[in-house]
Design a protein around this motif. Structure first.
Motif, short mmCIF file in Angstrom:
data_model
loop_
_atom_site.label_atom_id
_atom_site.label_comp_id
_atom_site.label_asym_id
_atom_site.label_seq_id
_atom_site.Cartn_x
_atom_site.Cartn_y
_atom_site.Cartn_z
N VAL A 153 0.92 -1.08 -0.08
CA VAL A 153 -0.04 0.04 0.07
C VAL A 153 0.81 1.32 -0.12
CG1 VAL A 153 -1.59 1.05 1.43
CG2 VAL A 153 -1.94 -1.15 1.08
N ARG A 154 2.10 1.07 0.65
CA ARG A 154 2.76 2.31 0.91
C ARG A 154 3.53 2.83 -0.53
NH1 ARG A 154 6.02 0.45 4.60
NH2 ARG A 154 4.94 1.86 6.27
N THR A 155 3.50 2.08 -1.64
CA THR A 155 4.00 2.37 -2.75
C THR A 155 2.97 3.15 -3.64
OG1 THR A 155 3.35 0.25 -4.01
CG2 THR A 155 5.26 0.28 -2.96
N SER A 156 1.56 3.06 -3.35
CA SER A 156 0.54 3.98 -3.86
C SER A 156 0.09 4.99 -3.20
CB SER A 156 -0.66 2.76 -4.13
OG SER A 156 -0.17 1.70 -4.79
N VAL A 173 -8.69 -1.46 3.12
CA VAL A 173 -8.03 -2.76 2.54
C VAL A 173 -8.51 -3.97 3.88
CG1 VAL A 173 -6.06 -4.32 1.67
CG2 VAL A 173 -6.26 -1.76 1.09
N ALA A 174 -9.31 -4.68 3.49
CA ALA A 174 -9.59 -5.41 4.90
C ALA A 174 -9.47 -7.22 4.68
CB ALA A 174 -11.13 -5.28 5.31
N ALA A 226 -3.09 -7.28 -7.01
CA ALA A 226 -4.59 -6.89 -7.32
C ALA A 226 -4.79 -5.78 -6.29
CB ALA A 226 -5.47 -8.11 -6.83
N VAL A 227 -4.48 -5.70 -5.15
CA VAL A 227 -4.54 -4.73 -4.12
C VAL A 227 -3.95 -3.30 -4.85
CG1 VAL A 227 -3.85 -3.77 -1.87
CG2 VAL A 227 -4.68 -6.09 -2.06
N THR A 228 -2.88 -3.49 -5.17
CA THR A 228 -2.05 -2.29 -5.65
C THR A 228 -2.97 -1.54 -6.75
OG1 THR A 228 0.10 -3.17 -5.40
CG2 THR A 228 0.03 -1.43 -6.82
N GLU A 229 -3.62 -2.45 -7.85
CA GLU A 229 -4.18 -2.00 -8.94
C GLU A 229 -5.40 -1.22 -8.35
OE1 GLU A 229 -4.53 -4.65 -12.09
OE2 GLU A 229 -2.52 -5.38 -11.93
N ILE A 230 -6.28 -1.94 -7.30
CA ILE A 230 -7.31 -1.19 -7.02
C ILE A 230 -6.98 0.07 -6.19
CG2 ILE A 230 -9.42 -1.64 -5.29
CD1 ILE A 230 -8.97 -4.61 -5.99
N PRO A 255 -9.03 -4.56 -12.15
CA PRO A 255 -8.01 -5.05 -11.16
C PRO A 255 -7.54 -6.50 -11.45
CG PRO A 255 -9.93 -4.67 -9.97
CD PRO A 255 -9.92 -4.27 -11.48
N GLY A 256 -6.35 -6.89 -11.07
CA GLY A 256 -6.11 -8.33 -11.18
C GLY A 256 -6.08 -9.17 -12.41
#
Length: 490
Positions: free
Chosen positions: A106-109, A169-170, A376-380, A387-388
């Motif tokens: 997440v930090r990268t986004s 993000v859960a 997938a999380v990154t794209e969302i 995504p994904g």
């Protein structure tokens, strides 16, 4: 530049950086816990040595048992101190993986570390209680982020230049906590201030494993850790909130809902089960803005159960319904059973709320850790509308014991495997990950099987890599074969 910035020394932010604030919500047993009365950390401490002591010593997990004050709503004795940073083993749940990789992804986004809230919570408590706490924390976090200098900078480089909103993000139970937080009764504006919700293996309709945990070993000798987990969960509201809410109990030639009396009969609390059913019913009216699910598939997963004499027998298949709600039956008017699979803990259809789903061949803990899930999380988070990877079957299913005896061989089985070439398996001691033990898959009764031996007590990870590039993993605890058994506990 703000000292928290993680995007290098250039003045301009990368194009992919979002102006939104992200809240990471872990699953059950995914937060470290601290007992304020003793001053001791009681869950989430690293190392296999601590895990073995926690699950075998008489006082190992005593602090986690719900007290009468806590059951009556007087909480605060146990404090959540952070997200899990170490692999932690739990009977039946195949272990919980750390959330370090998820947070780093997440930090990268985001424009600054200050945009990320790691929401730790006491997972023993009702989901409704933690939902209210999350609603307050998310509002405070968003308000603070909108005042942060990096927020203004992030808005300025985006095409729409809109004000930042929330992205949740859960993982697992964290998805239920997030849905509860978005109840308009807590904060009527929170849904409007939320751009998206990403759930990773969330049991929206519950999990049969919760019922199995409550019933395990009642009146019969079982390994000590499994019996201790049952005793700890018997009065735990959070565990009852994970009970299956769909028609899951086989009754003759029909399937019905699990009732509060069923739960009491297998060792749980009828009151907590009743509260959980009411809670889930009310939650159905709550909309998750921009919801996208990452769902584990291809893993053999319990879908329903039979209850007899207070004992539970789980089944890896279940019925399907016709459009009118009736069960699909065969020509002899008998219920047909279908193996839908899932992530080993949550069967696929329990984790899906909408049609926006990314299916990945992963086990429950890995849904929040594997590279494919993190992609997938990154794209969302970056607001990608597609995504994904595409939907479809891939990888393989992994079935292995969660508890083994050190020095004695045991077997793992792989389903949906067409050929052995290109299939690799290994067992790694997490205290010495530099020396993995390679396992040799063979065919046994038409199933790909590998034999493994954990040389010493400790926590181990199974890694299976399939020819199509997917990696499936599971945690296994190896105990001393001369150690205590459940029948010696009482």
């Amino acid at each position: 530049m703000d000292k928290h910035r993680q995007h290098g020394q250039d003045d301009a932010l990368p194009d992919h950086v979002t102006q939104d604030a992200v809240v990471v919500v872990p699953g059950i047993m995914g937060s470290t816990l601290h007992d304020t009365t003793t001053g001791k950390d009681v869950w989430g401490i690293g190392g296999a040595s601590w895990l073995l002591k926690a699950w075998t010593l008489p006082s190992g997990l005593k602090s986690l048992t719900m007290t009468e004050d806590e059951l009556e709503g007087r909480t605060g004795r146990i404090k959540a101190t952070g997200l899990l940073r170490h692999s932690v083993w739990t009977p039946y749940l195949a272990g919980s993986e750390p959330y370090t990789d998820l947070v780093d992804t997440v930090r990268t986004s985001v424009a600054d570390d200050a945009a990320i809230l790691e929401f730790a919570y006491d997972w023993r408590l009702p989901v409704a209680v933690n939902g209210r706490l999350l609603a307050d924390a998310a509002r405070t976090h968003l308000t603070a982020w909108r005042r942060h200098p990096a927020h203004a900078e992030a808005r300025g480089h985006r095409v729409d230049q809109r004000e930042g909103r929330l992205v949740f993000v859960a993982h697992s139970m964290g998805g239920l906590v997030t849905r509860a937080a978005l109840d308009p009764a807590h904060d009527g504006d929170l849904q409007g201030d939320t751009r998206g919700v990403i759930t990773l293996g969330t049991p929206f309709r519950g999990s049969v494993k919760a019922a199995v945990i409550l019933a395990t070993g009642r009146g019969t000798p079982v390994p000590l850790p499994h019996r201790r987990l049952r005793a700890m969960c018997a009065t735990m509201p959070g565990l009852h909130d994970l009970l299956p809410q769909y028609r899951s109990v086989r009754a003759g030639d029909d399937v019905r809902h699990l009732t509060p009396s069923d739960v009491a009969g297998i060792g749980g609390s009828a009151e907590l089960a009743r509260n959980a059913a009411r809670f889930h019913h009310a939650q159905q009216a709550i909309t998750l803005p921009g919801h996208r699910s990452v769902v584990g598939v291809n893993q053999p997963t319990w879908q329903n159960l039979t209850i007899s004499g207070g004992e539970v027998e789980p089944h890896p298949d279940g019925p399907r319904q016709n459009s009118d709600g009736s069960l699909v039956r065969d020509r002899q008017d008998r219920v047909r059973w279908f193996r839908v699979h899932g992530d080993g803990t949550v069967y696929k259809e329990s984790a899906v709320l909408t049609d926006t789903v990314t299916h990945l061949p992963l086990q429950h803990g890995e849904v929040a850790r594997a590279r494919t899930a993190l992609d997938a999380v990154t794209e969302i988070v970056r607001d990608d509308v597609n995504p994904g990877p595409p939907l479809g079957e891939a990888g393989c299913g992994l079935t292995a014991p969660d508890l083994v005896e050190a020095g004695r061989p045991w077997k793992l089985r792989l389903t949906d495997v067409a050929a052995l070439p290109g299939l690799s398996c290994r067992l790694t001691d997490l205290d010495d990950p530099s020396r993995p033990m390679h396992l040799t898959p063979v065919w046994e009764d038409g199933t790909a099987t590998a034999t493994a031996t954990a040389p010493a007590p400790g926590l181990y990870r199974i890694d299976v890599r399939t020819p199509d590039g997917f990696t499936i993993t599971q945690l296994v605890m190896a105990a001393d074969p001369a150690g205590p058994r459940a029948e010696a506990e009482d």
